[in-house]
Design an enzyme around this catalytic site. Structure first.
Site, PDB file in Angstrom:
ATOM      1  N   ASN A   1       2.335  -9.914  -6.378  1.00 16.89           N
ATOM      2  CA  ASN A   1       1.199 -10.095  -5.040  1.00 16.89           C
ATOM      3  C   ASN A   1       0.719 -11.359  -5.637  1.00 16.89           C
ATOM      4  O   ASN A   1       0.079 -11.862  -6.544  1.00 16.89           O
ATOM      5  CB  ASN A   1       0.252  -8.806  -5.462  1.00 16.89           C
TER       6      ASN A   1
ATOM      7  N   VAL B   1      -7.333  -5.492  -6.266  1.00 11.05           N
ATOM      8  CA  VAL B   1      -8.229  -4.369  -6.373  1.00 11.05           C
ATOM      9  C   VAL B   1      -8.754  -4.182  -7.874  1.00 11.05           C
ATOM     10  O   VAL B   1      -9.889  -4.242  -8.114  1.00 11.05           O
ATOM     11  CB  VAL B   1      -8.022  -3.069  -5.621  1.00 11.05           C
TER      12      VAL B   1
ATOM     13  N   GLY C   1       0.783  -1.211   0.016  1.00 13.32           N
ATOM     14  CA  GLY C   1       0.035   0.041   0.029  1.00 13.32           C
ATOM     15  C   GLY C   1       0.834   1.205  -0.024  1.00 13.32           C
ATOM     16  O   GLY C   1       0.391   2.277   0.359  1.00 13.32           O
TER      17      GLY C   1
ATOM     18  N   GLU D   1       7.640  -6.241  -7.630  1.00 11.79           N
ATOM     19  CA  GLU D   1       7.245  -7.279  -6.616  1.00 11.79           C
ATOM     20  C   GLU D   1       6.071  -8.139  -7.150  1.00 11.79           C
ATOM     21  O   GLU D   1       5.431  -8.068  -8.239  1.00 11.79           O
ATOM     22  CB  GLU D   1       6.529  -6.373  -5.299  1.00 11.79           C
TER      23      GLU D   1
ATOM     24  N   ARG E   1      -2.302 -12.627  -4.868  1.00 13.59           N
ATOM     25  CA  ARG E   1      -3.733 -12.769  -4.609  1.00 13.59           C
ATOM     26  C   ARG E   1      -4.629 -12.020  -5.533  1.00 13.59           C
ATOM     27  O   ARG E   1      -3.892 -11.577  -6.472  1.00 13.59           O
ATOM     28  CB  ARG E   1      -3.968 -11.731  -3.098  1.00 13.59           C
TER      29      ARG E   1
ATOM     30  N   GLU F   1      16.959   0.133  -3.458  1.00  9.76           N
ATOM     31  CA  GLU F   1      17.131  -0.297  -5.034  1.00  9.76           C
ATOM     32  C   GLU F   1      17.074   1.374  -5.551  1.00  9.76           C
ATOM     33  O   GLU F   1      16.927   2.524  -4.979  1.00  9.76           O
ATOM     34  CB  GLU F   1      15.987  -0.923  -5.658  1.00  9.76           C
TER      35      GLU F   1
ATOM     36  N   HIS G   1       4.121   2.300 -14.015  1.00 10.14           N
ATOM     37  CA  HIS G   1       3.734   1.039 -13.224  1.00 10.14           C
ATOM     38  C   HIS G   1       2.845   0.155 -13.991  1.00 10.14           C
ATOM     39  O   HIS G   1       1.774   0.629 -14.366  1.00 10.14           O
ATOM     40  CB  HIS G   1       3.175   1.306 -11.877  1.00 10.14           C
TER      41      HIS G   1
HETATM   42  P1  ADP Z   1       3.614  -1.433  -2.228  1.00 13.36           P
HETATM   43  O1  ADP Z   1       3.773  -2.973  -1.935  1.00 13.36           O
HETATM   44  O2  ADP Z   1       3.555  -0.594  -1.047  1.00 13.36           O
HETATM   45  O3  ADP Z   1       2.547  -0.979  -3.167  1.00 13.36           O
HETATM   46  P2  ADP Z   1       5.621  -1.187  -4.385  1.00 13.36           P
HETATM   47  O4  ADP Z   1       6.885  -1.921  -4.291  1.00 13.36           O
HETATM   48  O5  ADP Z   1       4.500  -2.133  -5.540  1.00 13.36           O
HETATM   49  O6  ADP Z   1       4.913  -1.154  -3.111  1.00 13.36           O
HETATM   50  O7  ADP Z   1       5.771   0.210  -5.188  1.00 13.36           O
HETATM   51  C1  ADP Z   1       4.753   1.154  -5.083  1.00 13.36           C
HETATM   52  C2  ADP Z   1       4.897   2.104  -6.114  1.00 13.36           C
HETATM   53  O8  ADP Z   1       6.063   2.833  -5.614  1.00 13.36           O
HETATM   54  C3  ADP Z   1       5.203   1.887  -7.357  1.00 13.36           C
HETATM   55  O9  ADP Z   1       4.129   1.576  -8.018  1.00 13.36           O
HETATM   56  C4  ADP Z   1       6.046   3.182  -7.994  1.00 13.36           C
HETATM   57  O10 ADP Z   1       5.337   3.880  -8.376  1.00 13.36           O
HETATM   58  C5  ADP Z   1       6.994   3.333  -6.748  1.00 13.36           C
HETATM   59  N1  ADP Z   1       8.210   2.706  -6.654  1.00 13.36           N
HETATM   60  C6  ADP Z   1       8.680   1.327  -5.975  1.00 13.36           C
HETATM   61  N2  ADP Z   1       9.755   1.189  -6.335  1.00 13.36           N
HETATM   62  C7  ADP Z   1      10.517   2.208  -6.993  1.00 13.36           C
HETATM   63  C8  ADP Z   1      11.861   2.491  -7.716  1.00 13.36           C
HETATM   64  N3  ADP Z   1      12.697   1.548  -7.534  1.00 13.36           N
HETATM   65  N4  ADP Z   1      11.695   3.433  -8.572  1.00 13.36           N
HETATM   66  C9  ADP Z   1      10.599   4.231  -8.786  1.00 13.36           C
HETATM   67  N5  ADP Z   1       9.388   3.936  -8.265  1.00 13.36           N
HETATM   68  C10 ADP Z   1       9.438   3.074  -7.502  1.00 13.36           C
END
Ligand code: ADP
Length: 447
Positions: free
Chosen positions: A290, A295, A164, A288, A292, A200, A208
């Protein structure tokens, strides 16, 4: 096939699952906290069991109570929905030990993917590109700075247990490191009970884009194409669509193959999503997985004409999939209607819905658990509805969304509808030219 499924969730997703179960001839058991006794999922299920007080820890997250509820109602499976216990390895394992099928990933798969640092290592082995960064968890600020200087700032530190959009901080220099590290760890400890962090490279202005996959119990994995979730505020998704306006057939092929390879590497069973960041050169990086239903799954359902919850239940019951990949035939978009005030920093706006009019018509779908007179409890997330439109083209889909949003009336609480209406008029959005940074410069003051 299962005879009775207990739905360990609330809100629109509980209702969404009940609807599919009805169509499949499966009986349903709803569970609810005392704050949710008037919610629609309770009324639509065949049976309902009160599982405790409003606090999630004592109700929707209370494993012994949920197992007891399944046992007294004779449910042979549990569907966890999203959030709550949907990616909890212990819950998956306890269900299995009690002879109840967990409609989701096994404890082993969740352990491999739920922990983000481990997931990255698994993906590297499967040949899936990942964002450069730390090898597993960060041990100290010193180590973090060293890696950051090697791969060059900006970097992002992320909670290994995160979700989230919480527990992450962007860092631009050595000077910012210590504070970001302390803040992110405190936030992560409070939200997830775990302060493990990894680092990272921060990809500047990416998209995304995530790939929906399905795997069966016989080792077959296929993908159902992508969703674009770049419209985010503070890393939280607000609008999702399929296909991505940035997609090309060639990129879909490459991303689909990577997603299938990644899921196959852990013999993935069930529905799942592989999230990627895509840069302007159309290079993509695993972020990552998911394990499951998500939404935003309806946009995929609409463009391929497929009930993903039904598919999820079928594979959990041991029915094989064809193994074919599916591409989008139409364009679909989803707006998350949250009880939040977009003109005031998206502050939650719980309370009673006094007047409600739900839009309808051709190509319009609304997934919701609320009704006129319903009181939104302050205890849970603020999403009250998902408005989904589907059309032949993206342009028509936006026109339809605008029309549906203008019909949508919610009185008594503030909602994100004015934000979505303004977004549908935004030239850059209409052109499909946007990244995850899009909303950083969006003018919310006129809403
Ligand atoms: P969560 O599980 O909290 O949703 P995510 O790893 O999916 O976390 O990351 C959520 C959002 O954060 C991504 O959609 C992106 O917009 C931003 N983000 C995450 N990692 C990076 C990265 N290495 N570089 C740029 N944006 C990132």
């Amino acid at each position: 096939m299962f005879k009775k499924i207990l739905i360990a969730n609330r809100g629109e997703i509980a209702l969404r699952i009940i609807r599919t179960c009805k169509e499949m001839g499966i009986k349903t058991v709803a569970v609810y906290s005392t704050a949710d006794k008037e919610s629609l999922h309770v009324r639509f299920a065949d049976e309902a069991v009160c599982i405790g007080p409003p606090a999630s820890a004592q109700s929707y997250l209370n494993i012994p109570t949920l197992i007891a509820a399944a046992e007294i109602t004779n449910a042979d499976a549990i569907h966890p929905g999203y959030g709550f216990l949907s990616e909890n390895a212990e819950f998956s394992r306890i269900c299995q030990e009690n002879g109840i099928k967990f409609i989701g990933a096994t404890a082993e798969m969740i352990n491999q993917m739920g922990d983000k640092a481990t997931a990255k290592a698994t993906m590297i082995k499967a040949g899936v590109p990942v964002v450069p960064g730390s090898d597993g968890l960060l041990e100290s600020v010193e180590q973090g700075k060293k890696i950051a200087n090697k791969i060059k700032y900006p970097v992002i530190i992320k909670a290994t247990a995160g979700g989230g959009g919480r527990g992450m901080r962007i860092i631009h220099s050595d000077e910012e490191f210590q504070k970001a590290w302390d803040d992110a760890r405190t936030e992560s400890k409070a939200a997830f009970g775990n302060d493990g962090m990894y680092l990272e490279k921060y990809v500047v202005e990416p998209r995304h884009i995530e790939v929906q996959i399905v795997g069966d119990q016989y080792g077959r994995v296929c993908h159902l194409s992508e969703r674009d979730c770049s419209i985010q505020r503070r890393h939280q998704k607000l609008v999702e669509e399929a296909p991505s306006p940035f997609m090309t057939p060639e990129l879909r092929e490459r991303m689909g193959a990577a997603a299938v390879a990644g899921a196959s590497a852990i013999n993935y069973e069930g529905v799942g999503t592989i999230e990627f960041l895509v840069d302007k050169n159309r290079d993509f990086y695993f972020m990552e997985m998911n394990t499951r239903i998500q939404v935003e799954h309806p946009v995929t359902e609409e463009v391929i004409n497929y009930d993903l919850i039904k598919e999820q239940i079928k594979v959990a019951a041991g029915i094989p999939i064809s193994g074919n990949n599916y591409g989008p035939k139409l364009h679909a978009m989803e707006c998350r209607i949250n009880a939040e005030d977009p003109a005031n920093g998206f502050r939650p706006s719980p309370g009673k819905i006094t007047v409600l009019h739900i839009p309808g018509g051709h190509g319009v779908r609304v997934d919701t658990h609320v009704y006129a007179g319903y009181s939104i409890p302050p205890n849970y997330d603020s999403m009250i509805a998902k408005l989904i439109t589907v059309a032949q083209t993206r342009e028509e889909c936006i026109v339809k969304m605008k029309r549906a949003l203008s019909e949508f009336v919610v009185e008594g609480v503030k909602t994100t509808i004015p934000f979505h209406l303004k977004l549908m008029d935004d030239e850059k959005f209409k052109e499909g030219v946007f990244t995850t940074a899009f909303l950083e410069t969006f003018d919310f003051s006129t809403l």
